[in-house]
Scaffold this active site. Structure first.
Site, PDB file in Angstrom:
ATOM      1  CB  THR A 120      -1.053  -0.027   1.126  1.00 23.62           C
ATOM      2  OG1 THR A 120      -2.047   0.956   0.866  1.00 23.62           O
ATOM      3  CG2 THR A 120      -0.458   0.209   2.501  1.00 23.62           C
TER       4      THR A 120
ATOM      5  CB  CYS B 145      -4.067   5.981   5.997  1.00 27.09           C
ATOM      6  SG  CYS B 145      -5.200   7.055   5.125  1.00 27.09           S
TER       7      CYS B 145
ATOM      8  CG  HIS C 191      -4.648   2.305   3.017  1.00 21.01           C
ATOM      9  ND1 HIS C 191      -3.619   2.641   2.170  1.00 21.01           N
ATOM     10  CD2 HIS C 191      -5.009   3.455   3.614  1.00 21.01           C
ATOM     11  CE1 HIS C 191      -3.380   3.944   2.258  1.00 21.01           C
ATOM     12  NE2 HIS C 191      -4.223   4.459   3.127  1.00 21.01           N
TER      13      HIS C 191
END
Lengths: 157, 206
Positions: free
Chosen positions: A21, A27, A44
């Site tokens: 990711t 995040c 994620h």
């Protein structure tokens, strides 16, 4: 094969595959894996808690983690061998007291640790906080997580 | 998918006009600050997907310099003045000394960039306030230099942001032809979008 996990998404992969990711800021990337079964899942996560009846289940910590657990179990992971690694949750803008939106990183991390504790999943390693973005890649056969940053170099956890 | 996420064209035109007014005033302020002409591109209004936003800057992991302002008042949302590191350095060099190295702004360079963003953001928003008669107040400017995706994802992290799409009013400016664009990105929250449309006298929704 390397699978890309987008923001607010999750994927599970097996064996020699890897999950990646890009650009985690506030995040948080959470991986649940079982090294013996060589199964890993990566989510994620963007926000701590979901509104009622959300469709974006992997966007929120409280809905994403139980579902990710379900998915790695379905792919053959053994419940008692599953461990977690947690990466991200930075505060991208320093000196930002008082702006709630900017403090979302630490709040995400807290919510994720709470979920993992409730589900009794041990956190084997983590790299959270700071003021920089991270790209991560999880190797499904070893559970190793490669972390790339622009400012703090690269390393494995 | 598909239709549900395409914009009503009257709404899109109106929002483009807002981008025009806001960025136009900001570009004028920048031009006065730098004492040089600033070119502005045609504004774009898009419903953009979470993962696509950093594409305008060259990809998720591209190093960018960003000034972030949180907007509160009648219209709430987030605003970014964002550009490549190279173009940020060129911008700062116009009002301060040129910066060494490539990966980082000095403390004073970053505070200069923050101040430029502050002036531009205030001009952008005050032009919109005059036009819409709605209050939009910028927070203090916050500066970050890092991966584009890591910075811009904050636009999708307000508690009100639902779903995988966000509305963005995007206007690019540049001060020399060979220089990359600097981008103004304004993300009104879904609630603010309704308020905005009502103030502009448009029926329906985004």
């Amino acid at each position: 094969m390397i699978y890309n996990v987008g923001m607010g998404e999750a994927k599970v992969a097996l064996g020699e595959d890897a999950l990646r990711t890009l650009g985690l800021g506030s995040c948080v990337g959470v991986t649940l894996f079982d090294v013996f079964a060589q199964v890993a899942g990566l989510a994620h996560i963007m926000l701590p808690s979901a509104p009622l009846n959300t469709e974006d289940v992997f966007k929120y910590a409280d809905t994403a983690i139980p579902l990710l657990l379900e998915q790695v179990l379905r792919e053959g992971a053994y419940r008692n061998r599953i461990g977690a690694k947690v990466v991200g949750g930075a505060q991208m803008f320093a000196f930002s007291k008082g702006l709630d939106l900017v403090r979302i990183g630490p709040r995400n991390v807290e919510a994720i640790f709470t979920q993992l504790e409730m589900l009794r999943i041990p956190v084997l390693a983590s790299d959270v906080g700071g003021h920089f973005g991270r790209t991560i890649q999880v190797k499904c056969d070893t559970g190793e997580v490669w972390i790339r940053t622009l400012k703090q170099g690269e390393h494995y956890i | 998918m598909g239709d549900a996420y395409s914009l009503n064209s009257q709404v899109a035109d109106m929002l483009c006009e807002l981008g025009n007014i806001g960025a136009g005033h900001a570009a004028t302020a920048l031009s006065e600050l730098l004492q040089m002409p600033i070119a502005m591109r045609v504004p774009q209004v898009e419903l953009i997907q979470v993962d696509e936003i950093s594409a305008i800057l060259g990809g998720a992991e591209t190093l960018v310099a960003c000034v972030f302002l949180q907007v509160t008042g009648d219209i709430e949302g987030t605003m970014f003045f964002i550009q490549s590191m190279e173009s940020a350095k060129a911008l700062v060099a116009n009002i301060w000394t040129a910066e060494e190295g490539t990966d980082e702004l000095s403390e004073i360079g970053s505070s200069a960039l923050g101040e430029i963003g502050n002036i531009l953001g205030a001009n952008y928003l005050s032009a919109l306030m005059d036009f819409t008669q709605l209050r939009m107040l910028p927070s203090v400017p916050l500066v970050a230099v890092d991966m584009a995706q890591a910075i811009l994802s904050i636009a999708f992290q307000s508690e009100q942001a639902v779903g995988r799409y966000a509305l963005v009013i995007h206007t690019a400016v540049h001060h020399r032809e060979q220089q990359g664009d600097a981008h103004f990105l304004l993300f009104p929250t879904p609630f603010a979008q309704d308020v905005l449309l009502r103030a502009l006298g448009i029926e329906g929704s985004i």
